[in-house]
Design an enzyme around this catalytic site. Sequence first.
Site, PDB file in Angstrom:
ATOM      1  N   GLY A 160       0.808  -1.315  -0.031  1.00  0.00           N
ATOM      2  CA  GLY A 160       0.017  -0.056   0.045  1.00  0.00           C
ATOM      3  C   GLY A 160       0.855   1.318   0.020  1.00  0.00           C
ATOM      4  O   GLY A 160       2.132   1.089   0.148  1.00  0.00           O
ATOM      5  N   GLY A 161       0.207   2.338  -0.137  1.00  0.00           N
ATOM      6  CA  GLY A 161       0.996   3.663  -0.189  1.00  0.00           C
ATOM      7  C   GLY A 161       1.532   4.114  -1.407  1.00  0.00           C
ATOM      8  O   GLY A 161       1.210   3.529  -2.428  1.00  0.00           O
ATOM      9  N   ASP A 162       2.091   5.281  -1.410  1.00  0.00           N
ATOM     10  CA  ASP A 162       2.502   5.832  -2.710  1.00  0.00           C
ATOM     11  C   ASP A 162       4.095   5.739  -2.842  1.00  0.00           C
ATOM     12  O   ASP A 162       4.406   4.670  -2.620  1.00  0.00           O
ATOM     13  CB  ASP A 162       2.222   7.530  -2.780  1.00  0.00           C
ATOM     14  CG  ASP A 162       1.849   8.070  -4.106  1.00  0.00           C
ATOM     15  OD1 ASP A 162       3.045   8.150  -4.617  1.00  0.00           O
ATOM     16  OD2 ASP A 162       1.006   8.454  -4.385  1.00  0.00           O
ATOM     17  N   PHE A 205       8.460  -0.806   7.532  1.00  0.00           N
ATOM     18  CA  PHE A 205       8.753   0.493   7.778  1.00  0.00           C
ATOM     19  C   PHE A 205      10.295   1.006   7.120  1.00  0.00           C
ATOM     20  O   PHE A 205      10.851   0.005   7.062  1.00  0.00           O
ATOM     21  CB  PHE A 205       8.610   0.952   9.132  1.00  0.00           C
ATOM     22  CG  PHE A 205       9.585   0.107  10.105  1.00  0.00           C
ATOM     23  CD1 PHE A 205      10.938   0.712  10.257  1.00  0.00           C
ATOM     24  CD2 PHE A 205       9.092  -0.994  10.692  1.00  0.00           C
ATOM     25  CE1 PHE A 205      11.644   0.002  11.103  1.00  0.00           C
ATOM     26  CE2 PHE A 205       9.934  -1.486  11.702  1.00  0.00           C
ATOM     27  CZ  PHE A 205      11.273  -0.910  11.716  1.00  0.00           C
ATOM     28  N   CYS A 239       5.395   9.821  -0.297  1.00  0.00           N
ATOM     29  CA  CYS A 239       4.164   9.478  -0.203  1.00  0.00           C
ATOM     30  C   CYS A 239       2.981  10.257  -0.646  1.00  0.00           C
ATOM     31  O   CYS A 239       1.868   9.945  -0.350  1.00  0.00           O
ATOM     32  CB  CYS A 239       4.101   9.102   1.250  1.00  0.00           C
ATOM     33  SG  CYS A 239       5.483   8.250   2.182  1.00  0.00           S
TER      34      CYS A 239
END
Length: 233
Positions: free
Chosen positions: A89-91, A174, A191
């Site tokens: 997930g995420g950019d 992370f 992000c």
Amino acid sequence: MNKAVEVKYLGIKDYKETWDYQESLFKKTLELKIRNRREEQNIPTQNYFLFVEHPHVYTLGKSGDLENLLISEKELKEKNATFYKINRGGDITYHGPGQIVGYPILDLDNFFTDIHKYLRLLEETVILTLAEYGLKSERSPGETGVWLDVGTPFARKICAMGVRASRWVTMHGFALNVNADLGFFDNIIPCGIKGKAVTSLNVELGKKEVNVEEVQEKLLKHFMELFEAEEAS
């Protein structure tokens, strides 16, 4: 439930090699879960925590926008950086030397089945670690990761997060900036969030370098406590 976690320190390792390795552990766990269900058996699944640093690389999550990468393929090569579209997930984010990347590959059936709690505990792991260095970090509403000075014009991100989960098995994780070269963040909109700065632990402490192994130890200690886990022997 198996709450033992096998910790692996991979040193500096190519992003794609590490991604493939994560995928192999992830698939092995998924296959065992499916086989357990099909054959009505209960063979315990394994949990892993990988610590790694990557050479310069930009990665774009599945919901990310390629326009957040601000440099061309030619410029990437000039900077000795690589780029991958990936399945978290995420950019977009950056990984590089001086940044601790943590990849927990957990079967959450061994802990709790709540992906939001999982993300919050990962953030808390980092928040408690930074507190040991005298830094007050926190979450920013609606934005994953760990930040400093949230709600002020000086808000800056010190740790990015992006995970993938299937049948409660996790991967990715992370990226905590410890001694990171922050200039590499100028080539992206981190992000996908415009107008927010990025920082690193050494910058915040006014030091040339912070001991990476020491930070890893603190991260692992807090992770194990929060997840009520133990290191596999």
